[in-house]
Each structure stands twice: as C-alpha cells, then as structure tokens.
Design a protein around this motif. Structure first.
Motif, mmCIF file in Angstrom:
data_model
loop_
_atom_site.group_PDB
_atom_site.id
_atom_site.type_symbol
_atom_site.label_atom_id
_atom_site.label_comp_id
_atom_site.label_asym_id
_atom_site.label_seq_id
_atom_site.Cartn_x
_atom_site.Cartn_y
_atom_site.Cartn_z
ATOM 1 N N GLN A 188 41.651 36.240 45.990
ATOM 2 C CA GLN A 188 42.651 35.777 46.883
ATOM 3 C C GLN A 188 42.426 35.963 48.341
ATOM 4 O O GLN A 188 42.495 35.061 48.890
ATOM 5 C CB GLN A 188 43.670 36.865 46.446
ATOM 6 C CG GLN A 188 45.208 36.613 47.170
ATOM 7 C CD GLN A 188 45.731 35.161 46.783
ATOM 8 O OE1 GLN A 188 45.658 34.797 45.734
ATOM 9 N NE2 GLN A 188 46.492 34.536 47.755
ATOM 10 N N LYS A 191 39.721 33.750 49.798
ATOM 11 C CA LYS A 191 39.845 32.261 49.811
ATOM 12 C C LYS A 191 41.098 31.881 50.961
ATOM 13 O O LYS A 191 40.739 31.146 51.758
ATOM 14 C CB LYS A 191 40.339 31.413 48.571
ATOM 15 C CG LYS A 191 41.585 31.981 47.637
ATOM 16 C CD LYS A 191 41.760 31.445 46.334
ATOM 17 C CE LYS A 191 43.316 31.937 45.784
ATOM 18 N NZ LYS A 191 43.863 31.425 44.662
ATOM 19 N N ARG A 210 40.065 43.141 35.674
ATOM 20 C CA ARG A 210 41.289 43.732 35.703
ATOM 21 C C ARG A 210 41.239 45.140 34.794
ATOM 22 O O ARG A 210 41.103 44.767 33.682
ATOM 23 C CB ARG A 210 42.366 42.860 35.366
ATOM 24 C CG ARG A 210 42.400 41.322 35.957
ATOM 25 C CD ARG A 210 43.698 41.260 36.804
ATOM 26 N NE ARG A 210 43.290 40.210 37.652
ATOM 27 C CZ ARG A 210 44.258 39.353 37.923
ATOM 28 N NH1 ARG A 210 45.494 39.225 37.420
ATOM 29 N NH2 ARG A 210 44.110 38.286 38.855
ATOM 30 N N GLU A 353 51.324 32.049 30.175
ATOM 31 C CA GLU A 353 51.218 31.715 31.392
ATOM 32 C C GLU A 353 49.697 31.412 31.669
ATOM 33 O O GLU A 353 48.807 31.971 31.340
ATOM 34 C CB GLU A 353 51.583 32.893 32.515
ATOM 35 C CG GLU A 353 50.958 32.606 33.972
ATOM 36 C CD GLU A 353 51.059 33.976 34.610
ATOM 37 O OE1 GLU A 353 52.148 34.982 34.273
ATOM 38 O OE2 GLU A 353 50.041 34.246 35.142
ATOM 39 N N LEU A 354 49.584 30.289 32.496
ATOM 40 C CA LEU A 354 48.215 29.665 32.638
ATOM 41 C C LEU A 354 47.645 29.963 34.078
ATOM 42 O O LEU A 354 46.670 30.270 34.367
ATOM 43 C CB LEU A 354 48.117 28.149 32.562
ATOM 44 C CG LEU A 354 48.283 27.582 31.002
ATOM 45 C CD1 LEU A 354 47.961 26.196 30.957
ATOM 46 C CD2 LEU A 354 47.233 28.240 29.981
ATOM 47 N N SER A 356 49.275 31.244 38.538
ATOM 48 C CA SER A 356 50.149 31.744 39.436
ATOM 49 C C SER A 356 49.717 31.179 40.779
ATOM 50 O O SER A 356 48.330 31.055 41.117
ATOM 51 C CB SER A 356 50.225 33.055 39.536
ATOM 52 O OG SER A 356 50.522 33.785 38.474
ATOM 53 N N ARG A 360 51.553 30.551 51.189
ATOM 54 C CA ARG A 360 51.296 31.751 51.618
ATOM 55 C C ARG A 360 51.808 32.157 52.916
ATOM 56 O O ARG A 360 52.246 31.267 53.793
ATOM 57 C CB ARG A 360 49.771 32.227 51.964
ATOM 58 C CG ARG A 360 48.893 31.381 50.953
ATOM 59 C CD ARG A 360 48.867 31.894 49.431
ATOM 60 N NE ARG A 360 47.985 31.584 48.578
ATOM 61 C CZ ARG A 360 47.781 31.801 47.384
ATOM 62 N NH1 ARG A 360 48.873 32.505 46.703
ATOM 63 N NH2 ARG A 360 46.979 31.150 46.622
HETATM 64 P P1 AMO Z 1 47.192 35.983 38.447
HETATM 65 O O1 AMO Z 1 47.236 37.671 38.554
HETATM 66 O O2 AMO Z 1 48.611 35.571 37.891
HETATM 67 O O3 AMO Z 1 47.130 35.650 39.908
HETATM 68 O O4 AMO Z 1 46.180 35.394 37.571
HETATM 69 C C1 AMO Z 1 46.073 34.153 37.614
HETATM 70 C C2 AMO Z 1 45.554 33.677 36.230
HETATM 71 O O5 AMO Z 1 44.480 34.251 35.768
HETATM 72 C C3 AMO Z 1 44.434 34.460 34.452
HETATM 73 N N1 AMO Z 1 44.640 36.019 34.264
HETATM 74 C C4 AMO Z 1 43.842 36.495 33.147
HETATM 75 N N2 AMO Z 1 43.299 35.947 32.058
HETATM 76 C C5 AMO Z 1 43.164 36.857 30.993
HETATM 77 N N3 AMO Z 1 43.024 38.244 31.022
HETATM 78 C C6 AMO Z 1 43.646 38.569 32.015
HETATM 79 N N4 AMO Z 1 43.562 40.150 32.303
HETATM 80 C C7 AMO Z 1 44.204 37.910 33.287
HETATM 81 N N5 AMO Z 1 44.714 38.046 34.433
HETATM 82 C C8 AMO Z 1 44.977 36.952 34.945
HETATM 83 C C9 AMO Z 1 46.117 34.151 33.783
HETATM 84 C C10 AMO Z 1 46.673 33.895 35.237
HETATM 85 O O6 AMO Z 1 47.967 33.164 35.071
HETATM 86 N N6 AMO Z 1 45.794 35.798 43.185
HETATM 87 C C11 AMO Z 1 46.728 35.390 42.252
HETATM 88 C C12 AMO Z 1 46.570 33.685 42.113
HETATM 89 C C13 AMO Z 1 46.828 32.897 43.512
HETATM 90 O O7 AMO Z 1 47.840 33.285 43.800
HETATM 91 O O8 AMO Z 1 46.259 32.209 44.007
HETATM 92 C C14 AMO Z 1 46.245 35.755 40.725
HETATM 93 O O9 AMO Z 1 45.319 36.235 40.694
HETATM 94 O O10 AMO Z 1 45.830 32.546 33.326
#
Ligand code: AMO
Length: 430
Positions: A188, A191, A210, A353-354, A356, A360
């Motif tokens: 984030q 970029k 994570r 969810e795919l 986010s 900005r």
């Molecule tokens: P976010 O945290 O929603 O957004 O992550 C974006 C997408 O990444 C995938 N994802 C995961 N997939 C598998 N396991 C996980 N623990 C996991 N965490 C996230 C999901 C999710 O929708 N910085 C923002 C993006 C942005 O705004 O550009 C972000 O990280 O498919």
C-alpha cells in the motif's frame, strides 16, 4: 530425443519418452505400464515373450512413481489412453521410487488435504492438482499482459519494513540486525509513493504477510496480492479496471486451458459479465439483516455469514461501495458531501471478498488528520507522509487476492488448494 507424451502419435514412429510410472499392471504374458509426464499419459506394453532380457529386468524392478526413460515404436491402440501405445525396445529406470509411497498419486482413495500438503510434490503429480497450478500460471500471465497493455509499470516493493501499513497488530516481527522490523502486510504505502514518483500507473504481484490467527478456508498467513495504483483516477475508474482485469483473466483461462478445465471436471466455466453490480454498503447490510441470524448493523464489518448471504442474493461478482469511513483505513477518501462515508469498495465473489480498494486521500494535512483519528502516530509514517508534501497527484488503487481469485474461479473448497506451499497457523513445512 525425448518428446512430450501428448505429442506421441502412431505417426511418430519411433519415439522416446521420459516420465513417471503412473500405474503398473501385470497380466501374465503382458505387462502394462502407464507413463505420465506433465502433458499426458501413455500406455507402454511389454509382451514378455518378445521383450529383451534388459527390458524385462527393468520392468520387473520398477515401482510406481519411479522416473523412467522408454523408447520404442508407437502403434495405434484404441483402448489405450490417447488411442496409442508404445512397445519398448529400451526401458531405463532413471530414478527408482521407494515403496510404499507417502501418498497415492492415482488417488483411488481421496487423501485429506493435510496429508496431501505434507507430500505436496507427490500431490502435484496428480493431473487434477497440477491443472490448478497450470491455470494459476495462465491467470498470472493474463494479468501481467493486461497490465502491460494498459500501460502499467511493474514494480517490486520491499517485504521487510519498519512500520505497519494499515495500522493494527497483524504483523510478523523479524530479527533485522539490531532493529525492529516486520514482514510487510501490503505494498500500500509504497505503491502510493510511486504516484509521487510520477509513475502514474503501477502494479505489483507479490507476497503479503498477515499474522492473523485465522483458521479458515480463505485465510493464509502468506498470500499473494495483485496490487495497482493509478494517478489522476478516482475509485470509479479503478473499479472499471478491476472489472476488466477479472473478465480478461477468465477469458484467457477459458481460451487457453481447456484441457486443465476438463481435468478439474468444471462443467460450466462461466466468464463473468460486466458491469458488476455496485451495491451500496447500507443496502448490503439490509440484505444481510434479513437473511442471517446473528445481529448485524450499519457500521459493522461484513463477516463470512453476511458475505455468503449477500452473495447468494447477488448471484455473481459485485462491488460493495460507499463504506462508512470509520470501517476503512485512514487512506480512504471521504465523500466531500458526506464525510461519514468514503470512496472505498470491495469486489465480491458470491462466496467471499476478492479485493479492496479506494480513492486515496492525497492532501498531506487531511491524511495526518485521518491517521490521528485512527489512533495512529503520524511520526511513524514520516517516510510515507513526506512525498505528500512535494506534489502528490490524486490517485486510487486496489489489492486483489490472487489465491482467492483462483479458489473462486475453479470452485475449490479451500484456499490452500490454490497455493503450492501454503502458510497458515499450523503449517510452516514444507
Ligand atoms: P485487504 O487487506 O482487503 O486490502 O487485502 C486485499 C485482498 O487480499 C486478499 N487477502 C488475503 N487472502 C488470503 N489470506 C489473507 N490473510 C488475506 N488478506 C488479504 C483478499 C483481500 O480482498 N491495501 C489494501 C488494498 C488497497 O486498498 O489497495 C489491502 O491490503 O482477497
């Protein structure tokens, strides 16, 4: 010279193949072997009376999943896989597999996912499992191609970082000489900095880490994220890019992976149609309220049960838009007309969810104010805030989970099936 098994035809005449012994059957006078490489399976038949001593000795010794090099004439044989068989003149054991195998590659008895992942190299020899990763490779190719055609620059940002991206506590600390460091949870901040660098359109496909203590079929502790950031664009524009990226990827897989799709027994591989519905968050909550038992109210996160309930109603890919500002990170741009909601969105598959994303905040002082509002300390974001003081264009972007994209595209049960060597709370090896 070795030729790939799917290219072997009766017209090949004499051919040499290399592969793994998939199955062995001994019918007395005849011994049958199925030999497999990544392109297919061929039957090798040894008539015992006519075969040479050397061939017979190897055939007798070889075990399932050994690597062999076999050469001989190819004949049409209706009942054999691919309508042909080879009668070997040479049969060389290149690498003998020990018995018993830790996992049955022929999959007569379906194995538990944990057992499969423990012996992933054997699991991946199964054509059906291998197909997932051939499709994943094709999907990543389609995305790279899409971004290049759209004028994006491919970037690689550091995975070892000093500060959290989004705040919160979901970070893996690592030993970095005498300093505190972490594995990055998202590209984030980097970029966004590339927007200040004047790059205008960037993308990255890379790992995110994570430290969430989730034990679900859709969370990993190391995932692959497809990230973009675009200058002079708002949330609506990057949503359209996301829609096109998804559809282009499905179309490419549909076009180029028909064998793999057949291998996975996907009867109706459907390419999603645009435009995806834009569902305001407030309406999504109303749908969930009617359909799920647990209480849910405006301002709450949309959990798994709500996600599924809303997904059922929507039937295909859709966006949830206009989120309450308090539910989104500090970098999401509030609407001027109503700052209680922001220009953030999630892209949803009916199952989960795919992606986010958001337009900005690009104004330095507004960003500092929003960071504080979230209870974070702007000082620990100094490296990120600095570019906002020297000419930052308006911008927007998103992050799309590659593993979930493949999981939902192929109708897999568990995200671990879409990842070669998944990392979760219990799995660090192999
Ligand atoms: P976010 O945290 O929603 O957004 O992550 C974006 C997408 O990444 C995938 N994802 C995961 N997939 C598998 N396991 C996980 N623990 C996991 N965490 C996230 C999901 C999710 O929708 N910085 C923002 C993006 C942005 O705004 O550009 C972000 O990280 O498919």
């Amino acid at each position: 010279m070795r030729i790939p098994i799917h290219q072997v035809t009766p017209e090949s005449g004499q051919a040499e193949i290399c592969g793994w012994v998939h199955e062995v059957r001994d019918l007395g006078g005849l011994a049958f072997f199925l030999i497999r490489d990544r392109t297919g399976i061929i039957q090798v038949t040894i008539p015992k009376k006519r075969a040479s001593e050397v061939v017979l000795a190897s055939a007798k010794q070889v075990s399932r999943e050994s690597v062999v090099r076999v050469a001989g004439p190819v004949k049409a044989m209706e009942k054999a896989p691919g309508g042909r068989e080879m009668v070997p003149e040479t049969f060389e054991i290149v690498s003998l597999a020990r018995s018993p195998l830790p996992l049955d590659v022929v999959e007569k008895v379906p194995a538990e996912l944990d057992t499969r992942l423990d012996s992933r190299f054997l699991d991946l020899r199964r054509p059906r499992v291998n197909a997932v990763f051939q499709i994943r490779s094709a999907a990543m190719h389609a995305l790279n191609d899409f971004f290049h055609k759209e004028g994006f620059i491919n970037i690689t940002t550091p995975k070892i970082v000093a500060a959290a991206t989004e705040g919160g506590t979901e970070l893996f600390p690592i030993a970095y000489f005498d300093k505190e460091a972490f594995l990055n949870q998202s590209p984030q901040l980097f970029k966004q900095m590339m927007m200040a660098a004047g790059c205008e359109k960037v993308y990255e496909i890379g790992p995110i880490f994570r430290a969430e203590e989730h034990n679900t079929t859709k969370h990993l502790n190391e995932a692959t994220s497809i990230d973009i950031e675009v200058s002079f664009a708002d949330h609506l524009e990057v949503m359209r890019i996301l829609e096109r990226a998804i559809i282009t990827t499905y179309e490419y897989v549909n076009r180029s992976c028909s064998d793999q799709i057949a291998n996975l027994e996907i009867a109706d591989f459907a390419v999603p149609k645009d435009p995806f519905i834009r569902l305001p968050y407030s309406e999504a909550i109303e749908i969930a309220k009617k359909k799920i038992e647990e209480p849910i109210a405006y301002g709450d996160d949309i959990g798994s049960a709500a996600e599924r309930a809303i997904g059922e109603e929507m039937g295909g890919h859709y966006f949830i838009v206009d989120w309450p500002s308090e539910t989104r990170p500090y970098y999401a741009m509030p609407y001027e007309s109503d700052p209680s909601i922001c220009k953030a969105f999630d892209l949803m598959h009916p199952r989960m969810e795919l992606s986010s994303g958001a337009e900005r905040v690009h104004d330095h002082d507004q960003l500092v104010c929003q960071i504080r509002k979230k209870g974070l300390d702007p000082e620990s974001f100094e490296f990120y805030l600095k570019p906002f003081r020297y000419g930052m264009p308006p911008h927007a972007g998103w992050g799309l989970g590659a593993d979930r994209l493949i999981l939902t595209m192929l109708g897999l049960q568990n995200v671990r099936e879409a990842v070669l060597f998944p990392r979760d709370m219990h799995r660090l090896v192999p």
